[in-house]
Design a protein around this motif. Structure first.
Motif, PDB file in Angstrom:
ATOM      1  N   THR A 124       0.828  -1.208   0.000  1.00 11.84           N
ATOM      2  CA  THR A 124       0.000   0.000   0.000  1.00 11.84           C
ATOM      3  C   THR A 124       0.863   1.259   0.000  1.00 11.84           C
ATOM      4  O   THR A 124       0.547   2.240  -0.679  1.00 11.84           O
ATOM      5  CB  THR A 124      -0.927   0.010   1.229  1.00 11.84           C
ATOM      6  OG1 THR A 124      -1.673  -1.211   1.254  1.00 11.84           O
ATOM      7  CG2 THR A 124      -1.885   1.186   1.187  1.00 11.84           C
ATOM      8  N   SER A 127       1.951   2.156  -3.456  1.00 12.89           N
ATOM      9  CA  SER A 127       0.864   2.237  -4.435  1.00 12.89           C
ATOM     10  C   SER A 127       0.015   3.473  -4.158  1.00 12.89           C
ATOM     11  O   SER A 127       0.097   4.078  -3.089  1.00 12.89           O
ATOM     12  CB  SER A 127      -0.023   0.985  -4.369  1.00 12.89           C
ATOM     13  OG  SER A 127       0.728  -0.207  -4.505  1.00 12.89           O
ATOM     14  N   ASP A 128      -0.802   3.832  -5.133  1.00 12.22           N
ATOM     15  CA  ASP A 128      -1.824   4.843  -4.921  1.00 12.22           C
ATOM     16  C   ASP A 128      -3.121   4.322  -5.539  1.00 12.22           C
ATOM     17  O   ASP A 128      -3.193   3.174  -5.973  1.00 12.22           O
ATOM     18  CB  ASP A 128      -1.419   6.199  -5.524  1.00 12.22           C
ATOM     19  CG  ASP A 128      -1.072   6.109  -7.005  1.00 12.22           C
ATOM     20  OD1 ASP A 128      -1.712   5.300  -7.725  1.00 12.22           O
ATOM     21  OD2 ASP A 128      -0.172   6.837  -7.457  1.00 12.22           O
ATOM     22  N   GLU A 129      -4.138   5.173  -5.586  1.00 13.81           N
ATOM     23  CA  GLU A 129      -5.451   4.746  -6.078  1.00 13.81           C
ATOM     24  C   GLU A 129      -5.380   4.211  -7.510  1.00 13.81           C
ATOM     25  O   GLU A 129      -6.116   3.294  -7.890  1.00 13.81           O
ATOM     26  CB  GLU A 129      -6.431   5.916  -5.997  1.00 13.81           C
ATOM     27  CG  GLU A 129      -7.853   5.564  -6.420  1.00 13.81           C
ATOM     28  CD  GLU A 129      -8.810   6.740  -6.267  1.00 13.81           C
ATOM     29  OE1 GLU A 129      -9.863   6.725  -6.921  1.00 13.81           O
ATOM     30  OE2 GLU A 129      -8.488   7.665  -5.493  1.00 13.81           O
ATOM     31  N   ILE A 132      -2.843   0.619  -7.340  1.00 12.11           N
ATOM     32  CA  ILE A 132      -3.027  -0.469  -6.379  1.00 12.11           C
ATOM     33  C   ILE A 132      -3.464  -1.755  -7.087  1.00 12.11           C
ATOM     34  O   ILE A 132      -3.023  -2.852  -6.732  1.00 12.11           O
ATOM     35  CB  ILE A 132      -4.048  -0.075  -5.274  1.00 12.11           C
ATOM     36  CG1 ILE A 132      -4.159  -1.174  -4.220  1.00 12.11           C
ATOM     37  CG2 ILE A 132      -5.402   0.262  -5.860  1.00 12.11           C
ATOM     38  CD1 ILE A 132      -2.919  -1.438  -3.440  1.00 12.11           C
ATOM     39  N   GLY A 380      -6.839  -2.422  -0.016  1.00 15.73           N
ATOM     40  CA  GLY A 380      -5.847  -1.359  -0.182  1.00 15.73           C
ATOM     41  C   GLY A 380      -6.481  -0.023  -0.543  1.00 15.73           C
ATOM     42  O   GLY A 380      -6.022   1.033  -0.115  1.00 15.73           O
ATOM     43  N   TYR A 381      -7.572  -0.066  -1.304  1.00 16.16           N
ATOM     44  CA  TYR A 381      -8.277   1.159  -1.696  1.00 16.16           C
ATOM     45  C   TYR A 381      -9.046   1.756  -0.519  1.00 16.16           C
ATOM     46  O   TYR A 381      -8.975   2.959  -0.252  1.00 16.16           O
ATOM     47  CB  TYR A 381      -9.232   0.851  -2.850  1.00 16.16           C
ATOM     48  CG  TYR A 381     -10.194   1.976  -3.177  1.00 16.16           C
ATOM     49  CD1 TYR A 381      -9.757   3.109  -3.863  1.00 16.16           C
ATOM     50  CD2 TYR A 381     -11.530   1.909  -2.783  1.00 16.16           C
ATOM     51  CE1 TYR A 381     -10.634   4.145  -4.154  1.00 16.16           C
ATOM     52  CE2 TYR A 381     -12.414   2.931  -3.072  1.00 16.16           C
ATOM     53  CZ  TYR A 381     -11.963   4.047  -3.759  1.00 16.16           C
ATOM     54  OH  TYR A 381     -12.826   5.068  -4.032  1.00 16.16           O
ATOM     55  N   SER A 384      -6.401   2.831   2.653  1.00  7.72           N
ATOM     56  CA  SER A 384      -5.071   3.254   2.210  1.00  7.72           C
ATOM     57  C   SER A 384      -4.298   3.996   3.285  1.00  7.72           C
ATOM     58  O   SER A 384      -3.069   3.965   3.320  1.00  7.72           O
ATOM     59  CB  SER A 384      -5.197   4.133   0.960  1.00  7.72           C
ATOM     60  OG  SER A 384      -6.007   5.281   1.232  1.00  7.72           O
ATOM     61  N   GLU A 385      -4.999   4.668   4.187  1.00  6.90           N
ATOM     62  CA  GLU A 385      -4.330   5.414   5.251  1.00  6.90           C
ATOM     63  C   GLU A 385      -4.048   4.561   6.479  1.00  6.90           C
ATOM     64  O   GLU A 385      -3.344   4.991   7.387  1.00  6.90           O
ATOM     65  CB  GLU A 385      -5.200   6.621   5.665  1.00  6.90           C
ATOM     66  CG  GLU A 385      -5.495   7.596   4.537  1.00  6.90           C
ATOM     67  CD  GLU A 385      -4.230   8.215   3.974  1.00  6.90           C
ATOM     68  OE1 GLU A 385      -3.301   8.513   4.767  1.00  6.90           O
ATOM     69  OE2 GLU A 385      -4.148   8.384   2.743  1.00  6.90           O
ATOM     70  N   SER A 387      -3.145   0.954   6.312  1.00  5.88           N
ATOM     71  CA  SER A 387      -2.924  -0.299   5.605  1.00  5.88           C
ATOM     72  C   SER A 387      -2.468  -1.435   6.516  1.00  5.88           C
ATOM     73  O   SER A 387      -2.956  -2.568   6.392  1.00  5.88           O
ATOM     74  CB  SER A 387      -1.907  -0.098   4.481  1.00  5.88           C
ATOM     75  OG  SER A 387      -0.681   0.400   4.990  1.00  5.88           O
TER      76      SER A 387
END
Length: 451
Positions: A124, A127-129, A132, A380-381, A384-385, A387
């Motif tokens: 995570t 990765s980002d949106e 991911i 993960g989506y 995300s903050e 994880s």
């Protein structure tokens, strides 16, 4: 190298490290019950199913603490130490004793919780949106190559064997121990993303850039991680996803431990029965890799140009598994999971077919990749903050369901195990669809609350 390039390299290194560590563990787990049945020693009385039940029980309980451990040690060091513990577990089989076998089962349960929480955090963080889905697919495809190499050796080395000798056992497990150790060291190559380094240094005074957290700060960070994991677990979305995650734990038990044992115990396959354990693992791995590559690497393309989101992929996974379960019911004797080393001469509704057996292996792997790539993506989506706590909850639910499944695998006939898989899979798919509808509404601009 750009920050995005560094993150991609980190994901690839992460996948390669897991490939090596789990080449050892998954190959060992696939053959474990068969090997144990062949051990001729008065000082060893272990059970592969019992060991795996212990591993996943401890794994489950340890997930309560793993966010704290990862918060204090960091994801990279956590994975290195845990990977070395996996090497110790493989080494136990070189000269097995009952006490060391079960002690190692407890210790690796703790290590498993740590390494998978750290993996979720590392994936995570890198990765980002937008990436991911791709990164989940890359990691999953690399991880599932672990099912190919060790199982290919098992297939070639054990072809024609009706009994696993001490020499064969030692040769296999020495190799697995070394492979796992190399994978553990590989985690040291993972670097902190450039963007994170920059933002961290910008937010610190010059004289504090290298400051190490003191005991009080570490304790506070650890407590916050535990509290966050508990809060995430009781959200409505995670409770719904827990049904899907439970299914992945139950079917993990089946394809990684039970199905191979069933094939090896079916005398209808002749002298190739033991080697089919390895061949089955290879076909499971092929299914996993194709699924990970297709639904992970092409995730963005499928969503943008074909309009295929997570739900159709999970439905495909359920379809693959239902077909596999039905064919296994027809092809494999019902008492094969629980018979002795001599195997079973019984026949189910069909004369045992190696072709059907391998098709089922492929479908088991493909279906498993459908579920897991989409679960990794959606968790993960959504979190995300947070994880590390979120993936600790993921593994807590998955491991406790796997532990329960390994527990009943000692006693239930094949038909009852397949019935449990089908029912849990159906409800798990429904619960995933409900959560995914909510995330799709959020992506279209509607409000999204994790309640």
């Amino acid at each position: 190298m750009t920050p995005e390039g560094t993150k991609l390299i980190n994901v690839i290194i992460l996948g390669c490290g897991f490939l090596l560590v789990f080449s050892a563990f998954q190959t060992g787990g696939n053959i474990e019950q068969t090997v144990i049945k062949s051990i001729n020693s008065t000082r060893f009385h272990g059970s592969g199913y019992t060991s795996l039940a212990i591993i996943y029980s401890v794994f489950s309980a340890s997930n309560i603490l793993t966010p704290s451990i990862v918060a204090v040690l960091g994801a990279r060091l956590s994975m290195v130490i845990s990977g070395l513990v996996y090497s110790v577990y493989s080494a136990v089989f070189i000269e097995p004793f009952t006490w060391s076998f079960y002690l190692a089962s407890v210790i690796i349960g703790i290590a498993a919780a740590v390494i998978w929480t750290a993996q979720g955090n590392c994936l995570t963080t890198n990765s980002d949106e937008n990436t991911i889905g791709r990164n989940s697919g890359i990691f999953w495809a690399l991880l599932q190559f672990s099912l190919l190499f060790g199982n290919l050796y098992i297939y070639l080395a054990w072809k024609g064997e009706t009994h696993i000798s001490d020499h064969n056992r030692r040769t296999v497990y020495i190799a697995l121990t070394v492979i796992s150790g190399v994978g553990s060291i590989l985690f040291l190559l993972i670097r902190q993303p450039v963007s994170e380094v920059s933002s961290t240094e910008q937010n610190k005074p010059d004289d504090e850039s290298d400051t190490v957290l003191g005991p009080q700060e570490q304790r506070s960070q650890a407590i916050d991680a535990i509290r966050s994991a508990i809060c995430i677990f009781f959200t409505k979305d995670m409770l719904l996803l827990s049904i899907t995650i439970t299914y992945t734990g139950v079917e993990l038990t089946f394809f990684s431990g039970v199905y191979g044992t069933c094939l090896g115990a079916t005398n209808g396959f002749g002298n190739e029965a033991k080697s089919l354990i390895g061949l089955s693992g290879i076909f499971i791995g092929v299914g996993e890799i194709i699924g990970g590559a297709t639904f992970g690497l092409l995730n963005k393309f499928l969503r943008k140009y074909l309009g295929i989101g997570r739900n159709p992929i999970v439905l495909l996974g359920l379809l693959c598994h239902i077909i596999a379960f039905y064919l296994i019911f027809l092809n494999v004797p019902g008492d094969s999971p629980i018979v002795s080393d001599e195997g079973t001469a019984r026949v189910s509704y069909l004369i045992p077919s190696k072709t059907i057996a391998m098709v089922c292996s492929f479908l088991l792997g493909l279906g498993d990749s459908c579920f897991n790539t989409q679960l990794l993506s959606i968790v993960g989506y959504m979190y995300s903050e947070e994880s590390a706590p979120a993936f600790a909850v993921f593994k807590f639910v998955q491991s406790i369901s796997a532990a329960i499944a390994f527990g009943y695998s000692n006693y239930l006939l094949l038909k009852w195990q397949l019935l449990i898989l089908g029912v849990v899979g159906l409800f798990g798919t429904i619960s995933f669809i409900l959560v995914e509808w909510k995330t799709e509404a959020h992506s279209r601009g509607f409000s999204y609350n994790r309640i």
